[in-house]
Scaffold this motif. Structure first.
Motif, short mmCIF file in Angstrom:
data_model
loop_
_atom_site.label_atom_id
_atom_site.label_comp_id
_atom_site.label_asym_id
_atom_site.label_seq_id
_atom_site.Cartn_x
_atom_site.Cartn_y
_atom_site.Cartn_z
N TRP A 171 9.18 24.84 -6.04
CA TRP A 171 9.47 26.10 -4.91
C TRP A 171 8.57 27.41 -4.81
O TRP A 171 8.07 27.04 -5.89
CB TRP A 171 11.04 26.17 -5.92
CG TRP A 171 11.85 27.35 -5.68
CD1 TRP A 171 12.23 27.96 -4.06
CD2 TRP A 171 11.39 28.54 -6.38
NE1 TRP A 171 12.28 29.26 -3.84
CE2 TRP A 171 12.22 29.90 -5.42
CE3 TRP A 171 11.60 29.63 -7.60
CZ2 TRP A 171 12.75 31.17 -5.80
CZ3 TRP A 171 11.51 30.36 -8.12
CH2 TRP A 171 12.04 31.38 -7.05
N PRO A 225 17.69 29.15 -6.99
CA PRO A 225 16.66 28.71 -8.53
C PRO A 225 16.60 30.11 -8.94
O PRO A 225 15.96 30.09 -10.22
CB PRO A 225 15.50 29.08 -7.75
CG PRO A 225 16.00 28.92 -5.86
CD PRO A 225 17.20 28.44 -5.80
N HIS A 226 17.33 31.25 -8.48
CA HIS A 226 16.76 32.57 -9.27
C HIS A 226 18.01 33.91 -8.31
O HIS A 226 18.35 33.42 -7.35
CB HIS A 226 16.00 32.91 -9.58
CG HIS A 226 15.35 33.68 -8.94
ND1 HIS A 226 14.91 34.97 -8.59
CD2 HIS A 226 14.87 32.84 -7.53
CE1 HIS A 226 14.40 35.28 -7.23
NE2 HIS A 226 14.49 34.42 -6.69
N ARG A 248 14.65 31.28 -14.39
CA ARG A 248 14.68 31.08 -12.85
C ARG A 248 13.68 29.66 -12.76
O ARG A 248 12.70 29.15 -14.13
CB ARG A 248 14.35 31.80 -11.91
CG ARG A 248 12.23 32.01 -12.02
CD ARG A 248 11.80 33.11 -11.70
NE ARG A 248 12.09 34.78 -11.33
CZ ARG A 248 12.12 34.90 -10.45
NH1 ARG A 248 11.09 34.62 -9.68
NH2 ARG A 248 12.01 36.62 -10.18
N LEU A 249 14.42 29.02 -11.80
CA LEU A 249 13.42 28.30 -11.68
C LEU A 249 11.86 28.33 -10.99
O LEU A 249 11.32 29.32 -10.88
CB LEU A 249 13.93 26.77 -9.60
CG LEU A 249 12.31 25.88 -9.44
CD1 LEU A 249 13.50 24.71 -10.83
CD2 LEU A 249 13.33 25.71 -8.41
N HIS A 306 9.43 20.11 -9.60
CA HIS A 306 10.96 20.08 -11.29
C HIS A 306 11.43 19.33 -10.50
O HIS A 306 12.40 19.47 -9.79
CB HIS A 306 11.09 21.32 -11.45
CG HIS A 306 10.21 22.58 -12.05
ND1 HIS A 306 9.35 22.39 -13.29
CD2 HIS A 306 9.07 23.42 -11.10
CE1 HIS A 306 7.95 23.11 -13.41
NE2 HIS A 306 8.13 24.00 -12.21
N LEU A 320 17.50 21.10 -16.11
CA LEU A 320 15.73 21.34 -15.27
C LEU A 320 14.88 20.20 -16.16
O LEU A 320 13.95 20.64 -17.33
CB LEU A 320 15.30 22.79 -15.77
CG LEU A 320 13.75 23.63 -15.19
CD1 LEU A 320 13.86 22.97 -14.08
CD2 LEU A 320 13.85 24.72 -15.37
N VAL A 339 15.66 18.99 -10.99
CA VAL A 339 16.47 19.84 -11.06
C VAL A 339 18.46 18.52 -10.83
O VAL A 339 18.03 17.95 -10.35
CB VAL A 339 16.79 21.27 -9.93
CG1 VAL A 339 18.27 21.34 -10.24
CG2 VAL A 339 15.55 21.75 -10.67
N LEU A 352 18.19 30.38 -12.65
CA LEU A 352 18.95 29.67 -12.37
C LEU A 352 19.90 29.01 -12.84
O LEU A 352 20.60 29.08 -13.38
CB LEU A 352 18.22 28.19 -12.96
CG LEU A 352 18.46 26.80 -12.60
CD1 LEU A 352 17.50 26.02 -10.71
CD2 LEU A 352 17.61 25.21 -13.30
#
Lengths: 83, 831
Positions: free
Chosen positions: B726, B750-751, B776-777, B783, B798, B785, B758
């Motif tokens: 991201w 993501p947020h 958040r991511l 990453h 995560l 998810v 997240l």
């Protein structure tokens, strides 16, 4: 909502998977570790920059010598699938 | 791992890779661009029966062609009303009798009105054409009483005159657009006084006892309630025009009229949009300004059936809907405000299963772009159009999306549409000729209309058909004729509506073609015997609809040799059940001109549906399946001339539903590496970059997204997973978004905008439920998810670790009303 312009996101995406069941925490861990959990097809690793380990039914990595091209892994308690 | 561009992977290359695979529905998936508005509908639902609308045509614009064309397009059985005007344009006093000029104008109108024998008459105040004073001094208000006396007498005498000529008056609108004060019709008090006189004065009350009074008839729908409310003591019908005003007030007007128990009227519709919208809020009677051509007339017919979907875009003054005709045929409609619309995209979304739009599919979605302007009467085209939606056992060949060269073959004769001797000259009457391979004179370039092209006149659901040997010459009604039996010729010059043709599906690969100007059908000149109609060089003209073979045509590639010999049926059909799909394979028939195959499916061996057509291989994967549901399949071969074989023997299979990964898109390509062929599709052209494993797709955040097949989310338990790099950015961005609309979705952001964490959220029509991680991511690299929906909990992971869970959130993707029918209603988009 899906298709809503304001929510389109700048990102890179890789290795998208949908399963018709809820993976266990252990399987998610394996998946995040690069395992091909529940894939009934030629492994994606052929084009991977980092070879992905294949997991046996109990979640432990299989020895490379035991991996056959169409070997399948499934989560514990589920019927093994074959090509 | 570094995140840098490695190469730009042209998606053409991806598509080429896909083409080598066994085809499935997903291989045809084309993501629609992000629409302004979605029109969800269920093709299998009966739909909602709205109150029937009385439909009418208008003679205030005194032109016989408006009525004749309207009848030709809609069918005389749908014309319930003719709006016919009394004239306040005469300077002479009445003295108990209409003036000779008034009688002369009425005679002309009555003659035209009688072309619709089922219609009754609605009287209104004449607008004329601007050459006469709209309201002469004699009829202008000196005081309400005097004016009411004169107008009432005029309306009374007009009614008597019209009814003495054999017509029946059922409604009167004393003023027309009285808010346009330049016409000097009068005030609300004047309007009220006329209504009062017609209802209560002994001279008129008996005569008007069974005649409806209609008001306030304003040009600006913002003024409609004000006039209606002032006069509604005497009104039976509430009426407004939509030439100005707000969408909200347009709706409120019809809601109020319905609430009052009166009939909602639009006695001057300028666009199908007005009919669509007003139908939702109480419209009972509608009269077209001008005429009704293809889209309007199809909507009229469809309105007698059921409404299956509807969406409005109030700020853009546009709307779209889906209706099922009484015959069962389904169409989607789109329309705009003549003077106020701004460009709008509507996404028609079939919530239960794939369908075909104008023969294109299988797919859930169709994007309709409606033209608009930039302000009041600033660039609008009065755009309206339709799309044919099919889901049965006979799907039309796909209509051209761009200029396409074809030969047009007559069903009755097998001969080719062409100018005499295949020589296109301006003004040449069209006939049918013997096939001549490679002769461009009997080839035609068929082009869909651009809504802003010259000579479109609003309705752009038409095609232009130019001769391939001289594309300046276009198929046209002869000299603007609207007469049954008149010729069709080829002509150049300015583009106009007489160059516009519908292509309407008949059956079995054959079409009807209808001229916009005349509303009449292209036909081999009728004769008592079919043998006569098979003569080479026989004239081709226009006629009223009969549905016979001389009005049916096929559009074939120019190099195809036409014949009527269908190929033999495919043999040895086999079906192999996979986890979430069925793979079919079959043997081709021996015929040497087989072009492709049509796949039919049934769950009861009685009701068969085409699930795909145009399949060029002898194998197919059906991934639009429910687990453990038994499906029956048959395959038909189709030759190049569109002749279909008999179906093969049926075979059955049931997807196993075993727990498995049912979609794996590695993003090196869009191909699903599982056996289910759930291939992805992309909107835009993302860049290929180095991924976490091999290549990944980099999405720009403005127009690009990855779309997955809708049927992958129809199981009750599900796992959604992927790797993401991201770039950071605004709140409420998405990693996944499975959604139909703002009430039905699953997404991971993501947020989120509440606490910047997240979040996994789900909403199935009620309150949104969600679980949040503690952070958040991260935007520092790749990453992993994942979200799981299980029998006991939903969980968010995560990088392989659970970061949120809930055992109380019971909503599941399959809980959605449509999902229970396995027709996951989701346009599944991973971005």
């Amino acid at each position: 909502m899906a298709g809503d312009a304001q929510h389109l996101t700048p990102l890179s995406v890789d290795d998208v998977r949908i399963y018709n069941y809820a993976l266990s925490a252990e399987e998610i861990t394996h998946l995040a570790g690069g395992a091909h959990v529940g894939i009934n097809a030629t492994p994606h690793a052929a084009t991977a920059t980092t070879p992905s380990p294949i997991y046996n039914i109990n979640g432990t990595p299989a020895a490379p010598s035991t991996i056959r091209p169409h070997q399948i892994y499934v989560r514990q308690g589920k019927k093994a699938l074959t090509n | 791992m570094t995140h840098r561009n490695l190469l730009t992977l042209a998606l053409v290359a991806v598509t080429t890779t896909l083409a080598a695979q066994v085809p499935s529905a997903a291989i045809d998936s084309i993501p629609t661009t992000v629409p302004h508005t979605t029109v969800p509908y269920s093709i299998d639902d009966q739909g909602q029966k709205l109150p029937d609308i009385q439909w009418g045509l208008d003679l205030a614009w005194l032109w016989d062609q408006n009525v004749i064309r309207g009848i030709n397009h809609a069918g005389v059985d749908l014309i319930d009303i003719i709006r016919l005007s009394f004239q306040t344009t005469n300077t002479e006093a009445l003295n108990g009798n209409l003036t000779s000029a008034q009688k002369q104008t009425l005679d002309e109108r009555i003659k035209i009105a009688k072309k619709a024998p089922n219609a009754t008459i609605n009287l209104n105040s004449d607008q004329m054409d601007g050459t006469l004073e709209q309201v002469t001094q004699y009829y202008r208000s000196t005081n309400s009483s005097t004016q009411a006396t004169r107008w009432s007498e005029l309306i009374y005498l007009t009614k008597k005159y019209v009814e003495n000529k054999g017509l029946k008056v059922t409604s009167v609108s004393p003023f027309n657009e009285p808010d346009y004060t330049s016409w000097h019709q009068g005030s609300k008090a004047d309007f009220l006084a006329i209504c009062k006189k017609l209802r209560e004065d002994a001279t008129y009350s008996a005569e008007f006892a069974d005649v409806k009074l209609c008001g306030g008839n304003t040009l600006n729908n913002d003024r409609a309630l004000e006039w209606y409310n002032y006069c509604k003591k005497y009104l039976d019908e509430g009426n407004t025009h939509q030439l100005a005003g707000s969408f909200d007030n347009f709706v409120k007007f019809y809601q109020q009229v319905a609430k009052d128990g009166k009939v909602g009227v639009a006695d001057e519709l300028h666009n199908t949009m007005e009919a669509m919208v007003a139908s939702e809020y109480g419209l009972g009677k509608a009269i077209w300004w001008g005429t009704c051509a293809y889209t309007r007339s199809q909507f009229m017919r469809a309105s007698r059936g059921t409404r299956m979907g509807y969406a409005e875009n109030r700020s853009n003054w546009t709307a779209a809907s889906v209706y099922r005709h009484p015959s069962g045929y389904v169409q989607g409609f789109g329309g705009t405000s003549e003077r106020q619309a701004t460009e709008t995209t509507f996404r028609f979304a079939a919530t239960d299963h794939d369908v075909f739009y104008n023969g294109h599919g299988p797919t859930r979605e169709y994007l309709m772009t409606l033209p608009g302007g930039t302000g009041y009467q600033q660039g609008q085209t009065n755009g309206e159009t339709l799309v044919n939606i099919q889901g049965g056992d006979d799907i039309m060949p796909a209509l051209p999306l761009q200029a396409t060269t074809v030969r047009i073959v007559s069903r009755v004769s097998g001969l080719m549409l062409a100018p005499p001797n295949n020589s296109p000259t301006s003004g040449a009457n069209i006939c049918q000729v013997k096939a001549a391979a490679g002769n461009a004179g009997q080839q035609w370039v068929v082009s869909p209309l651009d809504p802003r092209a010259e000579g479109v006149d609003g309705d752009f659901a038409y095609y232009r058909i130019a001769n391939a040997k001289n594309t300046n010459l276009r198929l046209s009604s002869d000299r603007w004729s609207i007469t049954n039996g008149d010729n069709v010729f080829i002509a150049g010059g300015d583009y106009a509506i007489n160059h516009n043709w519908t292509i309407e599906y008949a059956s079995d690969g054959w079409f009807y073609m209808r001229n916009c100007q005349s509303g009449l059908y292209l036909q081999v000149a009728p004769a008592a015997s079919e043998a006569t109609m098979r003569n080479a060089n026989r004239n081709v003209n226009m006629g009223t609809f009969t549905g016979k073979a001389n009005q049916q045509w096929r559009l074939l590639p120019p190099d195809v040799k036409y014949d009527t010999n269908a190929p033999a049926a495919p043999t040895t059909l086999t079906a192999h059940a996979k986890t979430a799909s069925v793979q079919l394979s079959w043997q081709a028939p021996a015929d040497d001109d087989v072009a492709d195959y049509t796949i039919l499916r049934s769950t009861d061996q009685t009701d068969w549906h085409v699930i795909n057509q145009g399949i060029a291989t002898t194998a197919y994967i059906d991934n639009t399946t429910l687990p453990q549901q038994t499906y029956y399949y048959r395959v038909r071969a189709r030759d190049k001339a569109l002749n279909l074989s008999e179906p093969s023997a049926a075979i059955s299979a049931a997807p196993t539903g075993e727990s498995s990964c049912i979609l794996h898109v590695a993003c090196d390509s869009l191909r699903d590496s599982t056996p289910n062929a759930n291939h992805a599709a992309v909107a835009g052209t993302p860049t290929a970059v180095e991924g976490h494993i091999g290549q990944a797709l980099k999405l720009d955040g403005s127009k690009q997204f990855l779309q997955l097949p809708p049927t992958v989310a129809c199981s009750r338990d599900i796992t959604i997973a992927g790797w993401f790099y991201w770039a950071g950015g605004n709140t409420w961005q998405r990693l996944f978004d499975f959604g139909l609309d703002t009430d039905h979705y699953i997404f991971i952001t993501p947020h989120n905008g509440n606490n910047s964490r997240l979040r996994l959220a789900i909403k199935n029509g009620s309150t949104e439920k969600y679980i949040d991680a503690s952070q958040r991511l991260p935007s520092d690299g790749w990453h992993h998810v994942a979200a799981t929906f299980g029998s006991d909990a939903i969980r968010l992971y995560l990088d392989g670790q659970q970061v949120a869970a809930s055992t109380t959130i019971a909503d599941r993707p399959a809980d959605h009303p449509y999902g229970r029918r396995c027709a996951a209603p989701y346009t599944i988009i991973c971005r």
